[in-house]
Each structure stands twice: as C-alpha cells, then as structure tokens.
Write an enzyme that holds these catalytic residues in place. Structure first.
Site, mmCIF file in Angstrom:
data_model
loop_
_atom_site.group_PDB
_atom_site.id
_atom_site.type_symbol
_atom_site.label_atom_id
_atom_site.label_comp_id
_atom_site.label_asym_id
_atom_site.label_seq_id
_atom_site.Cartn_x
_atom_site.Cartn_y
_atom_site.Cartn_z
ATOM 1 N N HIS A 1 39.613 37.504 27.498
ATOM 2 C CA HIS A 1 39.522 38.028 28.765
ATOM 3 C C HIS A 1 40.420 37.567 29.567
ATOM 4 O O HIS A 1 41.304 38.222 30.170
ATOM 5 C CB HIS A 1 38.169 38.095 29.337
ATOM 6 N N GLU A 2 40.455 36.044 29.551
ATOM 7 C CA GLU A 2 41.346 35.320 30.870
ATOM 8 C C GLU A 2 42.799 35.616 30.094
ATOM 9 O O GLU A 2 43.864 35.510 30.944
ATOM 10 C CB GLU A 2 41.009 34.097 30.637
ATOM 11 N N HIS B 1 44.532 38.601 31.549
ATOM 12 C CA HIS B 1 44.942 38.257 32.870
ATOM 13 C C HIS B 1 46.234 37.543 32.798
ATOM 14 O O HIS B 1 47.574 38.029 33.370
ATOM 15 C CB HIS B 1 43.950 37.588 33.433
#
Length: 379
Positions: free
Chosen positions: A32-33, A36
């Site tokens: 998920h990170e 980003h």
C-alpha cells in the site's frame, strides 16, 4: 516444571498467532505504502520517510535520495511522509511550505498540481488491488484451483432447496440463465443474492427441470469455530457426487482467475458494507487486529498458499477502507482534491482542519468498535 511447560505452551501459542499476523499485515502495508511512494516520486515529490509501523523506530536507513526507510515498534499500519506533510496522515503543512526555498517548494507535496496529488494518494489503494490480483494469479498458477462438478449429494432438510424440490443427484446447469461449470460457481452465485429468487435449471435423469429457490441468510461456522452469516440454499456436495480435483491453470488462465477472484471479493465486500448500513448484516462481524491475528494463525495451519489467500482478501479490504470518503483516509483526501478540481481552489485550511479532526474521531471510533468486537463483544 509445570510452570515451564505452561510458559512454553503460551509462547508457542503467541508465535502461532503473531508470526502469520505480522507477515500478512507487513505485506499488505508495504505494498500500500509502496504505491504512494513510487507514484509520489514519479510525480517529482520528495519522500522524507517510508515507515512500516508507528511509534519508536526499531531499525532504519537513509537511501541516496534522503528517504528514511524504517521499521517501527507498533506494527499496525504504516505511512509515507512527503515533503510538506504536517504528519503521517499527509495533512498539508502550508506554513512550512511558505518558508521553503523555490527548489524545496517544487518538490513539496502540497505545491504539486491537484492531479499529481490525487494520483499519489490513489496509488495506495490501487496497489492493494494489484497485490490481490498478483497473489491470486500466483496461487492459481503454482497451486491450481480445486474444482468440483455442480452435482448435489445431499439436500438439507427444511432448507430452501428442499422446499424448491431439489433432489440428490441433480446437476445444476444454470442460475438465472448463467451457465454453471463448477459447484463453486453455484456457491458464489447464491452467496451474492440474499433473499432474492433464483431460477435454476437442473438436469435430473437426463431431463432439464426448472426450479426456483430463494437463498436464506443463516449463521455458519467455519472449521475453526468462527461464526459468520451467509446466504445459503441447503445443497451439499461431496467427492463422490462432484469429483473434486485440482485443475492446473496456464499463465493466461491464472491471470483470468486472479482477476475474477479479485472482482468477486470486491463486489462481496461492497455488498457487505451496503447490507451493514441496511441492517441486514451483523455488526459483530467487524473485526480488528486481534481477530485478524487469530484468523492468521488459524489459516496458517492450512499452509502458505492459504495464508497468501487471506492476505489477498485483507488487501482488498484495506484498499476499500482507505477509499472511503473520510478525512484522514485516502478517500477523504481524494474528496478534497475533487472539490479543488471542480472549484479551482482548495477548501480553506480551517474547514480542512475541522474535517481532519472529525475524520480522526470516526477512525478512532471504528478502531475501538473493532477492538470491542475482538474482545468483550465475543465474551
């Protein structure tokens, strides 16, 4: 001696829960990170920190671009902090941006175009969906999939199927005109249509018959003793009737399998949320870290592939949760950016500050409710 044996047993039990839990959560949070991070850098934003976990840093290092990669003590999430962020939730620090040099401002998150900020924020949940597709594709390619023919071995007494006239030996051909190849196709179709009549065609002794059955939502128990609600009609298959087997998948078939599995779980997750709001689902099914840890330990006993499948399902859940239009979450940021794109200017700092505080309260309330369900709610 008894104390030592008891301590060893307790420690073993902790490891059975904690190790699979940390593996599942770390994989999901990392990807998920990473979404980003990669899109942020692609958009020319300087990344100050990439953290797995919160709180005190356990170990870390700086890469050649100055990003601090770290593992922190509280393993319940993570964050990417960009230049210009006030905190880990990417609340913009506009005062700090105003004090920056021109070079620093060109790399600050709040100073980027609304399109670049939106792409960076959306990349996290998108990465969760891509991770799920990749896991299901990989498991399908290396492990194959277990399939069985849609042939009935038993009809539960008093079930909707019994009332509709199903009999052992029936082969279910289609549901609402949709062909069914495997028994899992039938299960999937029924589970997505609670309390809705389904027109089914069954082949009995060489003749096609049309039967109408309405799934009934009932409380089920999995092999580990966990309870959940699910629409059922009361048809049972076994190895004699359905000839369960492992079907090998080609690379293309594995990708198709990964996409179909991801779509089905996404659709069912949104359906659960909708039914939860409508009062058709039991709120006790909302779980938090303790329940995830417990389930991770249970599923790990079935093998590594089963644990990966659980990680895939949770990855979708995390992706969807983050897309909810709640300030503090990715969806809340995207909502602000949509407003900015339409109006040509961002919301005032005061309105955003109030919204973030409301969002914080909502997120904390959800976490506390999940913790209640994990502990006292199941007592």
């Amino acid at each position: 001696m008894d104390f030592g044996a008891g301590f060893a047993s307790l420690w073993s039990g902790v490891l059975v829960w904690i190790v699979p839990f940390l593996f599942v959560l770390t994989v999901i949070v990392f990807f998920h990170e990473l979404g980003h991070f990669l899109v942020g850098r692609w958009c020319g934003i300087r990344v100050l920190a990439f953290s797995i976990g919160f709180g005190p840093e356990i170990v870390g290092f700086n890469d050649r671009r100055g990003t601090r990669w770290k593992l922190c003590a509280i393993p319940l999430g993570g964050y990417v902090r960009f230049l210009g962020d006030e905190n880990a939730a990417s609340v913009p620090d506009r005062a700090a941006v105003d004090r920056m040099t021109a070079q620093e401002r060109s790399e600050a998150f709040p100073a980027k175009s609304v399109g670049r900020r939106a792409a960076t924020v959306a990349a996290g949940p998108i990465a969760n969906f891509l991770l799920t597709i990749a896991i299901f594709t990989g498991v399908g390619f290396f492990e194959g999939r277990v399939v069985g023919d849609p042939v009935v071995a038993e009809v539960r007494a008093g079930s909707p199927a019994a009332a509709a006239g199903f009999q052992p030996g029936d082969r279910v051909v289609s549901a609402d005109g949709e062909p069914l190849t495997y028994f899992s196709d039938l299960q999937r179709y029924v589970s997505s249509r609670p309390d809705s009549p389904i027109a089914m065609v069954v082949n009995r002794d060489g003749r096609d018959l049309q039967l109408t059955v309405t799934p009934r939502t009932e409380t089920q128990t999995d092999p580990f003793g966990n309870t959940f609600t699910q629409p059922v009609i009361g048809l049972v298959a076994n190895d004699q009737s359905s000839a369960f087997r492992v079907e090998e998948l080609s690379a293309l078939e594995s990708v198709q399998f990964g996409l179909s599995q991801t779509w089905f779980i996404t659709e069912r997750t949104f359906a659960f949320m909708r039914e939860l709001v409508q009062g058709k689902q039991d709120v006790s099914q909302i779980g938090g870290p303790i329940r995830i840890a417990e389930m991770s330990g249970q599923v790990s006993t079935l093998g590594f592939a089963a644990l990966l499948n659980m990680a895939a399902v949770l990855s979708i859940s995390i992706g969807i949760l983050n897309l909810l239009p709640i300030p503090m979450l990715d969806g809340g940021h995207l909502l602000f950016y949509a407003y900015e794109a339409v109006r040509g200017r961002p919301l005032s700092e005061r309105v955003q500050e109030i919204a973030f505080r409301i969002g914080f309260v909502l997120v904390m309330a959800l976490m506390l409710f999940a913790f209640w369900n994990d502990t006292l709610g199941r007592a």
